[in-house]
Design an enzyme around this catalytic site. Sequence first.
Site, PDB file in Angstrom:
ATOM      1  N   LYS A  46      10.841   3.582   0.687  1.00  0.00           N
ATOM      2  CA  LYS A  46      10.032   3.804   1.876  1.00  0.00           C
ATOM      3  C   LYS A  46      10.319   5.164   2.525  1.00  0.00           C
ATOM      4  O   LYS A  46      10.131   5.330   3.726  1.00  0.00           O
ATOM      5  CB  LYS A  46      10.275   2.696   2.905  1.00  0.00           C
ATOM      6  CG  LYS A  46       9.608   1.372   2.555  1.00  0.00           C
ATOM      7  CD  LYS A  46       9.675   0.427   3.749  1.00  0.00           C
ATOM      8  CE  LYS A  46       8.966  -0.878   3.469  1.00  0.00           C
ATOM      9  NZ  LYS A  46       8.941  -1.756   4.656  1.00  0.00           N
ATOM     10  N   ASN A  55       5.649  -5.991   4.111  1.00  0.00           N
ATOM     11  CA  ASN A  55       5.029  -7.264   4.490  1.00  0.00           C
ATOM     12  C   ASN A  55       3.939  -7.714   3.523  1.00  0.00           C
ATOM     13  O   ASN A  55       3.890  -8.873   3.125  1.00  0.00           O
ATOM     14  CB  ASN A  55       4.463  -7.145   5.914  1.00  0.00           C
ATOM     15  CG  ASN A  55       4.423  -8.488   6.614  1.00  0.00           C
ATOM     16  OD1 ASN A  55       5.216  -9.375   6.315  1.00  0.00           O
ATOM     17  ND2 ASN A  55       3.499  -8.649   7.543  1.00  0.00           N
ATOM     18  N   PRO A  59       2.948   1.373   6.295  1.00  0.00           N
ATOM     19  CA  PRO A  59       3.085   1.944   4.955  1.00  0.00           C
ATOM     20  C   PRO A  59       4.321   1.405   4.239  1.00  0.00           C
ATOM     21  O   PRO A  59       5.401   1.324   4.824  1.00  0.00           O
ATOM     22  CB  PRO A  59       3.203   3.443   5.229  1.00  0.00           C
ATOM     23  CG  PRO A  59       2.575   3.654   6.564  1.00  0.00           C
ATOM     24  CD  PRO A  59       2.862   2.405   7.339  1.00  0.00           C
ATOM     25  N   GLU A  60       4.162   1.028   2.978  1.00  0.00           N
ATOM     26  CA  GLU A  60       5.259   0.519   2.166  1.00  0.00           C
ATOM     27  C   GLU A  60       5.497   1.457   0.994  1.00  0.00           C
ATOM     28  O   GLU A  60       4.928   2.544   0.946  1.00  0.00           O
ATOM     29  CB  GLU A  60       4.950  -0.920   1.739  1.00  0.00           C
ATOM     30  CG  GLU A  60       4.667  -1.832   2.941  1.00  0.00           C
ATOM     31  CD  GLU A  60       4.368  -3.276   2.585  1.00  0.00           C
ATOM     32  OE1 GLU A  60       4.675  -3.691   1.442  1.00  0.00           O
ATOM     33  OE2 GLU A  60       3.816  -4.001   3.433  1.00  0.00           O
TER      34      GLU A  60
END
Length: 391
Positions: A54, A176, A2-3
């Site tokens: 985040k 990512n 998760p971002e």
Amino acid sequence: MPEGPELHLASHFVNEACRGLVFGGCVEKSSVSRNPEVPFESSAYCIAASARGKELRLTLSPLPGAQPPQEPLALVFRFGMSGSFQLAPGDALPPHAHLRFYTAPPGPRLALCFVDIRRFGRWDLGGKWQPGRGPCVLLEYELFRENVLRNLADKAFDRPICEALLDQRFFNGIGNYLRAEILFRLRIPPFEKARTVLEALQQRRPSPELTLSQKIRAKLQNPDLLELCHSVPKEVVQLGGKGYGPESGEEDFAAFRAWLRCYGVPGMSSLQDRQGRTIWFQGDPGPLAPKGRKSRQKKSKATRPSPEDRAENPPPPIKAPSRTRRAWRDPPEKTATQQPEGTSPQQDPEAPTVPEKGRRKGQRATPGRRRRPRKIKADAPSLEPEGTSAS
């Protein structure tokens, strides 16, 4: 993993799911979680969520008259590799629900659960954002941009731009898949030096002769890297659903998978950076690419033909299996009526034939009669021509 967008979508989910619900009792932690116990108990309280980069903050606020008297309590969550929030029936908790908040009676008992399959997620008491994290790329864009351009002398910007984008001191919320999508849109090689990419933005100033609408139009048509660090995560939030997720199985992730242009897309190349994280890109990786590592290319998945396609395009006939190496070395005996099937492409056509012992030239073999295997002397040449290999 998760971002930033997934944390913001999770906060929206918690606020929508918990609107109008009254929670009560103790907060329950699973026995296997290594995170701290949550010392909170109230007969009636509500839950609200907010996100920054985040991290997600959950605030438990007792309602007027709730017992025992209790101050609001805030927890800050970091989702790790697989964290998420789910609302489930109290008697049918999802697997890996490591923190549970139960609703108060009357009405069916529900549980807001922090679910984390891989158990890399963390929560801290007190409600303070983790120190050292920079401004949020989604909610604090101006502060974020200023923080990056003011600190370009930091050694973090000696690294490739793909690695610098994961530094949460400067790019809080970028992960990512976001770094791959941002660099792909600008055609920036992922292993270009970060300072080289970002120093040019310090000199970028809009012409004072442009009107405000012209400045806005120019920014939208030609965004720079820092502007995309804000607008690309915003696109994911606007998609709704859950954002990043598994490749198959849930419809909530279908819109996100269709939105991707580079990350994990067939035809794109990938390399591992120095932290072992895979970066997806197209074209030249850049001058700081790791030496000795070959880029891999994502291949498209083969689709199975439908029955109609198989009827219209039947498969080709099955060919007889090729002769093995052993078969070439020990060929079956041939009678005079049998003809050789042909030679191997590697076989020498000029190789001389050796007549069998005990039979005159041109004499036929007697049918039904077994012959003893011919003994070969140690200094006799091999019957297999040089260079012969069946494959």
